[in-house]
Design an enzyme around this catalytic site. Structure first.
Site, PDB file in Angstrom:
ATOM      1  N   ARG A  50       3.415  -9.986  -4.031  1.00 31.45           N
ATOM      2  CA  ARG A  50       2.900  -8.781  -3.360  1.00 31.45           C
ATOM      3  C   ARG A  50       2.329  -9.146  -1.992  1.00 31.45           C
ATOM      4  O   ARG A  50       2.524  -8.427  -1.016  1.00 31.45           O
ATOM      5  CB  ARG A  50       1.839  -8.094  -4.230  1.00 31.45           C
ATOM      6  CG  ARG A  50       1.383  -6.760  -3.649  1.00 31.45           C
ATOM      7  CD  ARG A  50       0.519  -5.970  -4.619  1.00 31.45           C
ATOM      8  NE  ARG A  50      -0.768  -6.614  -4.841  1.00 31.45           N
ATOM      9  CZ  ARG A  50      -1.702  -6.156  -5.689  1.00 31.45           C
ATOM     10  NH1 ARG A  50      -1.472  -5.050  -6.386  1.00 31.45           N
ATOM     11  NH2 ARG A  50      -2.839  -6.787  -5.840  1.00 31.45           N
ATOM     12  N   LYS A 149      -1.107  -4.142   1.066  1.00 31.49           N
ATOM     13  CA  LYS A 149      -2.528  -4.398   0.781  1.00 31.49           C
ATOM     14  C   LYS A 149      -3.115  -5.053   2.025  1.00 31.49           C
ATOM     15  O   LYS A 149      -3.253  -6.267   2.116  1.00 31.49           O
ATOM     16  CB  LYS A 149      -2.641  -5.285  -0.469  1.00 31.49           C
ATOM     17  CG  LYS A 149      -3.974  -5.173  -1.168  1.00 31.49           C
ATOM     18  CD  LYS A 149      -3.901  -5.731  -2.559  1.00 31.49           C
ATOM     19  CE  LYS A 149      -5.270  -6.051  -3.138  1.00 31.49           C
ATOM     20  NZ  LYS A 149      -6.164  -4.921  -3.289  1.00 31.49           N
ATOM     21  N   GLU A 182      -3.880   7.592  -6.418  1.00 34.95           N
ATOM     22  CA  GLU A 182      -4.580   6.528  -7.153  1.00 34.95           C
ATOM     23  C   GLU A 182      -6.062   6.722  -6.919  1.00 34.95           C
ATOM     24  O   GLU A 182      -6.465   7.744  -6.355  1.00 34.95           O
ATOM     25  CB  GLU A 182      -4.119   5.151  -6.644  1.00 34.95           C
ATOM     26  CG  GLU A 182      -4.363   4.952  -5.143  1.00 34.95           C
ATOM     27  CD  GLU A 182      -3.915   3.592  -4.633  1.00 34.95           C
ATOM     28  OE1 GLU A 182      -3.755   2.670  -5.436  1.00 34.95           O
ATOM     29  OE2 GLU A 182      -3.748   3.462  -3.408  1.00 34.95           O
TER      30      GLU A 182
HETATM   31  N1  PXG Z   1      -5.269   0.586  -5.708  1.00 34.08           N
HETATM   32  C1  PXG Z   1      -5.873   0.065  -4.651  1.00 34.08           C
HETATM   33  C2  PXG Z   1      -5.962   0.847  -3.394  1.00 34.08           C
HETATM   34  C3  PXG Z   1      -6.392  -1.237  -4.715  1.00 34.08           C
HETATM   35  O1  PXG Z   1      -6.960  -1.784  -3.645  1.00 34.08           O
HETATM   36  C4  PXG Z   1      -5.679  -1.355  -7.021  1.00 34.08           C
HETATM   37  C5  PXG Z   1      -5.162  -0.074  -6.873  1.00 34.08           C
HETATM   38  C6  PXG Z   1      -5.483  -2.076  -8.318  1.00 34.08           C
HETATM   39  O2  PXG Z   1      -4.489  -3.101  -8.166  1.00 34.08           O
HETATM   40  P1  PXG Z   1      -4.541  -4.454  -8.977  1.00 34.08           P
HETATM   41  O3  PXG Z   1      -3.427  -5.257  -8.437  1.00 34.08           O
HETATM   42  O4  PXG Z   1      -5.878  -5.073  -8.714  1.00 34.08           O
HETATM   43  O5  PXG Z   1      -4.359  -4.105 -10.406  1.00 34.08           O
HETATM   44  C7  PXG Z   1      -6.305  -1.972  -5.917  1.00 34.08           C
HETATM   45  C8  PXG Z   1      -6.848  -3.363  -5.968  1.00 34.08           C
HETATM   46  C9  PXG Z   1     -12.473  -5.610  -5.383  1.00 34.08           C
HETATM   47  C10 PXG Z   1     -11.275  -4.980  -4.840  1.00 34.08           C
HETATM   48  O6  PXG Z   1     -13.067  -6.435  -4.697  1.00 34.08           O
HETATM   49  C11 PXG Z   1     -10.304  -4.487  -5.667  1.00 34.08           C
HETATM   50  C12 PXG Z   1      -9.184  -3.892  -5.152  1.00 34.08           C
HETATM   51  C13 PXG Z   1      -9.092  -3.785  -3.803  1.00 34.08           C
HETATM   52  C14 PXG Z   1     -10.065  -4.260  -2.981  1.00 34.08           C
HETATM   53  C15 PXG Z   1     -11.167  -4.890  -3.487  1.00 34.08           C
HETATM   54  O7  PXG Z   1     -12.836  -5.287  -6.510  1.00 34.08           O
HETATM   55  N2  PXG Z   1      -8.251  -3.374  -6.042  1.00 34.08           N
END
Ligand code: PXG
Length: 288
Positions: A50, A149, A182
């Protein structure tokens, strides 16, 4: 704590970036948030893929191979004596001149912070989250694909602030057509009768690693799940809702915009999936 910076481990106090780094000046860069469970990095290859895709989308060349990045992530965990934790892998555009063009930045910066993780308090898993819909829409894919991301998280930060103003920890973000995309840092799943649904990527959802792992578990367990456009009506009238994210794992939602979801308690499937996920997270990863 030691932080990986461009091939070296430096003390946290010395882990600094230049004021001329375009990551700071323009939010120009990409990142990953990754979990370490019991000495194993969860879905490392998926996170690195990713990251590579995010970098490719913004014309950023990561100067390390997948294998080298993988080794650096594991080394960052070993150096810090971690068995469980949170890894923040960042690739910034690097130092350049005071102009938007990325071409003045010759050397991308690679940063890996491996630290302990602060989790949602257990009471939210037991009682469930209350969330609201944010007035801040998810960015349009024609402006910046939300699958990237990137270091530019202002869109999500604005929505997270909306959540906080409503006394909540998370908020649903709609896309510009009004469909559910989301949450600010989590993907969303909901159930109507025996069918689970989650928004497709094209609705503005990040390709969440936890989302993918949960869809795999559902498939293995014979739980029916589809990727489909969802409206607020379908959220309000759902029988069960949970969110997925690297930090949150699987967290139940019991109230959306003042509408009680199901019985108002975490659903049975959510609780079961969380247990299955936790077992998998501890057995499936890349040993550091
Ligand atoms: N949507 C968004 C916009 C995200 O940034 C997720 C969904 C979940 O994806 P994953 O791959 O984690 O299952 C994310 C990711 C933190 C933090 O520090 C977490 C995210 C982004 C930025 C910071 O907890 N989550």
């Amino acid at each position: 704590m030691k932080v990986y910076m461009n091939g070296e481990f430096v003390d946290a106090a010395d882990a600094k970036v230049s004021v001329f780094d375009h990551g700071l000046l323009y939010g120009d860069g990409v990142f990953e948030g990754i979990r370490l469970y019991d000495g194993c990095v969860f879905k490392l290859d998926e996170h690195l893929e990713r990251l590579e895709h995010s970098a490719k989308a913004i014309l950023l060349n990561i100067p390390l191979t997948r294998a080298e990045l993988s080794e650096a992530v594991c080394e960052a965990c070993r150096v810090n004596n971690l068995k469980d934790g949170y890894i923040r892998l960042v690739v910034t555009r690097g130092v350049g001149s005071l102009g938007l063009s990325h071409k003045s930045c010759k050397n991308p910066g690679i940063i890996i912070i491996a630290d302990k993780i602060s989790l949602y308090p257990e009471e939210f898993y037991e009682k469930g989250l209350r969330i609201v819909t944010s007035a801040t829409r998810r960015i349009n894919p024609a402006a910046l694909p939300p699958m990237v991301k990137s270091l530019n998280y202002l869109n999500n930060i604005m929505a997270k602030a909306d959540a906080g103003l409503a006394g909540c920890l998370e908020a649903i973000m709609l896309n510009d057509q009004g469909y559910v995309a989301e949450c600010t840092g989590d993907n969303i799943f909901l159930r109507h009768k025996d069918r689970w649904a989650t928004p497709p990527f094209h609705a503005g959802a990040l390709k969440g690693i936890t989302r993918g792992a949960v869809l795999d578990i559902m498939n293995d367990e014979g739980i029916q799940a589809v990727e489909t456009n969802l409206t607020r009506y379908e959220v309000w009238t759902a029988d069960e809702i949970f969110l997925t994210g690297t930090a949150a794992e699987i967290i139940p939602v019991v109230d959306v915009d003042g509408r009680t979801i199901g019985t108002g308690l975490p659903g049975d499937t959510t609780t079961r999936l969380r247990a299955l996920f936790q077992t998998r997270a501890r057995t499936d990863g890349t040993r550091i």
